[in-house]
Design a protein around this motif. Structure first.
Motif, PDB file in Angstrom:
ATOM      1  N   ASP A 140       0.808  -1.210   0.000  1.00 21.59           N
ATOM      2  CA  ASP A 140       0.000   0.000   0.000  1.00 21.59           C
ATOM      3  C   ASP A 140       0.846   1.268   0.000  1.00 21.59           C
ATOM      4  O   ASP A 140       0.482   2.266   0.583  1.00 21.59           O
ATOM      5  CB  ASP A 140      -0.942  -0.008   1.197  1.00 21.59           C
ATOM      6  CG  ASP A 140      -0.200   0.000   2.528  1.00 21.59           C
ATOM      7  OD1 ASP A 140       1.024  -0.287   2.547  1.00 21.59           O
ATOM      8  OD2 ASP A 140      -0.832   0.306   3.548  1.00 21.59           O
ATOM      9  N   VAL A 141       1.991   1.213  -0.701  1.00 25.33           N
ATOM     10  CA  VAL A 141       2.919   2.338  -0.684  1.00 25.33           C
ATOM     11  C   VAL A 141       2.253   3.644  -1.118  1.00 25.33           C
ATOM     12  O   VAL A 141       2.590   4.702  -0.639  1.00 25.33           O
ATOM     13  CB  VAL A 141       4.192   2.035  -1.500  1.00 25.33           C
ATOM     14  CG1 VAL A 141       3.923   2.028  -2.992  1.00 25.33           C
ATOM     15  CG2 VAL A 141       5.296   3.005  -1.164  1.00 25.33           C
ATOM     16  N   LEU A 142       1.293   3.585  -1.987  1.00 24.06           N
ATOM     17  CA  LEU A 142       0.513   4.765  -2.366  1.00 24.06           C
ATOM     18  C   LEU A 142      -0.977   4.507  -2.149  1.00 24.06           C
ATOM     19  O   LEU A 142      -1.806   4.908  -2.942  1.00 24.06           O
ATOM     20  CB  LEU A 142       0.782   5.151  -3.827  1.00 24.06           C
ATOM     21  CG  LEU A 142       2.142   5.786  -4.091  1.00 24.06           C
ATOM     22  CD1 LEU A 142       2.328   6.046  -5.581  1.00 24.06           C
ATOM     23  CD2 LEU A 142       2.313   7.068  -3.310  1.00 24.06           C
ATOM     24  N   ALA A 143      -1.282   3.833  -1.056  1.00 23.59           N
ATOM     25  CA  ALA A 143      -2.646   3.376  -0.813  1.00 23.59           C
ATOM     26  C   ALA A 143      -3.614   4.483  -0.455  1.00 23.59           C
ATOM     27  O   ALA A 143      -4.805   4.273  -0.503  1.00 23.59           O
ATOM     28  CB  ALA A 143      -2.657   2.312   0.285  1.00 23.59           C
ATOM     29  N   VAL A 190       2.482  11.258   5.962  1.00 23.83           N
ATOM     30  CA  VAL A 190       1.779  11.326   4.683  1.00 23.83           C
ATOM     31  C   VAL A 190       2.335  12.502   3.894  1.00 23.83           C
ATOM     32  O   VAL A 190       2.308  13.642   4.364  1.00 23.83           O
ATOM     33  CB  VAL A 190       0.255  11.481   4.876  1.00 23.83           C
ATOM     34  CG1 VAL A 190      -0.437  11.659   3.526  1.00 23.83           C
ATOM     35  CG2 VAL A 190      -0.320  10.298   5.634  1.00 23.83           C
ATOM     36  N   LEU A 191       2.849  12.204   2.721  1.00 23.48           N
ATOM     37  CA  LEU A 191       3.382  13.227   1.822  1.00 23.48           C
ATOM     38  C   LEU A 191       2.316  13.579   0.788  1.00 23.48           C
ATOM     39  O   LEU A 191       1.610  12.704   0.296  1.00 23.48           O
ATOM     40  CB  LEU A 191       4.612  12.706   1.090  1.00 23.48           C
ATOM     41  CG  LEU A 191       5.760  12.151   1.927  1.00 23.48           C
ATOM     42  CD1 LEU A 191       6.888  11.678   1.013  1.00 23.48           C
ATOM     43  CD2 LEU A 191       6.263  13.174   2.927  1.00 23.48           C
ATOM     44  N   ALA A 215      12.046   8.195  -1.953  1.00 26.32           N
ATOM     45  CA  ALA A 215      13.265   8.686  -1.312  1.00 26.32           C
ATOM     46  C   ALA A 215      13.274   8.366   0.180  1.00 26.32           C
ATOM     47  O   ALA A 215      14.281   7.889   0.714  1.00 26.32           O
ATOM     48  CB  ALA A 215      13.401  10.197  -1.534  1.00 26.32           C
ATOM     49  N   LEU A 216      12.160   8.595   0.864  1.00 28.79           N
ATOM     50  CA  LEU A 216      12.130   8.318   2.307  1.00 28.79           C
ATOM     51  C   LEU A 216      12.192   6.827   2.597  1.00 28.79           C
ATOM     52  O   LEU A 216      12.809   6.411   3.581  1.00 28.79           O
ATOM     53  CB  LEU A 216      10.897   8.951   2.952  1.00 28.79           C
ATOM     54  CG  LEU A 216      10.926  10.479   3.044  1.00 28.79           C
ATOM     55  CD1 LEU A 216       9.657  11.006   3.688  1.00 28.79           C
ATOM     56  CD2 LEU A 216      12.155  10.971   3.794  1.00 28.79           C
ATOM     57  N   GLN A 217      11.587   6.003   1.746  1.00 31.29           N
ATOM     58  CA  GLN A 217      11.709   4.553   1.915  1.00 31.29           C
ATOM     59  C   GLN A 217      13.180   4.153   1.819  1.00 31.29           C
ATOM     60  O   GLN A 217      13.666   3.344   2.592  1.00 31.29           O
ATOM     61  CB  GLN A 217      10.882   3.801   0.863  1.00 31.29           C
ATOM     62  CG  GLN A 217       9.390   3.875   1.075  1.00 31.29           C
ATOM     63  CD  GLN A 217       8.891   2.893   2.119  1.00 31.29           C
ATOM     64  OE1 GLN A 217       9.515   1.887   2.393  1.00 31.29           O
ATOM     65  NE2 GLN A 217       7.744   3.197   2.690  1.00 31.29           N
ATOM     66  N   LEU A 218      13.892   4.742   0.876  1.00 30.04           N
ATOM     67  CA  LEU A 218      15.317   4.437   0.716  1.00 30.04           C
ATOM     68  C   LEU A 218      16.139   4.934   1.912  1.00 30.04           C
ATOM     69  O   LEU A 218      17.193   4.382   2.204  1.00 30.04           O
ATOM     70  CB  LEU A 218      15.851   5.050  -0.581  1.00 30.04           C
ATOM     71  CG  LEU A 218      15.373   4.356  -1.849  1.00 30.04           C
ATOM     72  CD1 LEU A 218      15.708   5.190  -3.079  1.00 30.04           C
ATOM     73  CD2 LEU A 218      15.969   2.970  -1.968  1.00 30.04           C
ATOM     74  N   HIS A 219      15.646   5.953   2.595  1.00 29.90           N
ATOM     75  CA  HIS A 219      16.317   6.460   3.794  1.00 29.90           C
ATOM     76  C   HIS A 219      15.889   5.700   5.047  1.00 29.90           C
ATOM     77  O   HIS A 219      16.281   6.068   6.155  1.00 29.90           O
ATOM     78  CB  HIS A 219      16.034   7.953   3.985  1.00 29.90           C
ATOM     79  CG  HIS A 219      16.924   8.846   3.188  1.00 29.90           C
ATOM     80  ND1 HIS A 219      18.250   9.070   3.495  1.00 29.90           N
ATOM     81  CD2 HIS A 219      16.677   9.577   2.072  1.00 29.90           C
ATOM     82  CE1 HIS A 219      18.772   9.902   2.625  1.00 29.90           C
ATOM     83  NE2 HIS A 219      17.851  10.212   1.744  1.00 29.90           N
ATOM     84  N   GLY A 220      15.062   4.670   4.886  1.00 31.40           N
ATOM     85  CA  GLY A 220      14.691   3.833   6.024  1.00 31.40           C
ATOM     86  C   GLY A 220      13.451   4.262   6.780  1.00 31.40           C
ATOM     87  O   GLY A 220      13.271   3.885   7.933  1.00 31.40           O
ATOM     88  N   ARG A 224       3.663   7.272   3.508  1.00 33.20           N
ATOM     89  CA  ARG A 224       2.728   7.026   2.414  1.00 33.20           C
ATOM     90  C   ARG A 224       2.524   8.328   1.659  1.00 33.20           C
ATOM     91  O   ARG A 224       2.674   9.412   2.206  1.00 33.20           O
ATOM     92  CB  ARG A 224       1.360   6.549   2.929  1.00 33.20           C
ATOM     93  CG  ARG A 224       1.394   5.276   3.748  1.00 33.20           C
ATOM     94  CD  ARG A 224       1.738   4.067   2.878  1.00 33.20           C
ATOM     95  NE  ARG A 224       1.795   2.849   3.643  1.00 33.20           N
ATOM     96  CZ  ARG A 224       2.878   2.341   4.218  1.00 33.20           C
ATOM     97  NH1 ARG A 224       4.023   2.967   4.110  1.00 33.20           N
ATOM     98  NH2 ARG A 224       2.845   1.218   4.878  1.00 33.20           N
ATOM     99  N   GLY A 225       2.114   8.199   0.412  1.00 27.68           N
ATOM    100  CA  GLY A 225       1.794   9.367  -0.395  1.00 27.68           C
ATOM    101  C   GLY A 225       0.293   9.503  -0.531  1.00 27.68           C
ATOM    102  O   GLY A 225      -0.432   8.515  -0.548  1.00 27.68           O
TER     103      GLY A 225
END
Length: 158
Positions: free
Chosen positions: A56-59, A116-117, A131-136, A141-142
């Motif tokens: 649900d990365v963009l759920a 939430v972005l 980008a934030l997922q890559l930063h841990g 979510r967007g």
């Protein structure tokens, strides 16, 4: 979208300088040598990254879903638009961290709280989530409809 995927791959593999060269010189071809990517083939690294993303990365695909999340989880809302756009109106309680400087303000984004972005239409928020997922950041979510969707649903604006 190709630029976003390229950014994700470069961030994942630590190739920020190579990506910067491509952005500065769009016609340039940057060759990535084997030592730059260590022992992980690029395709496998991308697959691993994509597999690690939550389903649900963009759920948050509707205003109703965002309002429910706000009511139940009190997420940090981050407006990725320009400061001028933010001043013209934003979702109440949102802070403004433009996408271009997001990585320089990680201290303002908690890792232990839902985040939430959103942006105008969802494109920048997708890049920000990546980008934030890559930063841990596991709880980011967007909001895919973006501020345009929020306004179209006649929601309150600060």
């Amino acid at each position: 979208m190709t630029t976003g995927l390229s950014l994700a791959v470069c961030l994942l593999l630590g190739l920020g300088a190579a990506f910067a060269d491509v952005v500065a010189e769009p016609a340039a071809v940057v060759e990535v040598s084997a030592p730059m990517v260590a022992s992980v083939p690029v395709g496998l690294a991308v697959d691993r990254f994509l597999d690690s993303l939550p389903a649900d990365v963009l759920a948050i695909g509707s205003v109703e879903a965002l309002n429910a999340r706000i009511a139940s989880r009190n997420p940090l809302l981050v407006d990725l638009r320009s400061p001028a756009d933010y001043r013209r109106g934003h979702i109440p309680a949102a802070i403004n961290l433009p996408l271009q400087g997001l990585a320089h303000h990680l201290e303002a984004i908690p890792r232990d709280r839902d985040v939430v972005l959103y942006c105008a239409t969802g494109y920048r928020s997708a890049l920000g989530v990546m980008a934030l997922q890559l930063h841990g950041y596991p709880r980011v979510r967007g909001f895919a409809p973006g501020f345009a969707g929020w306004m179209a649903a006649d929601q309150p604006v600060a």
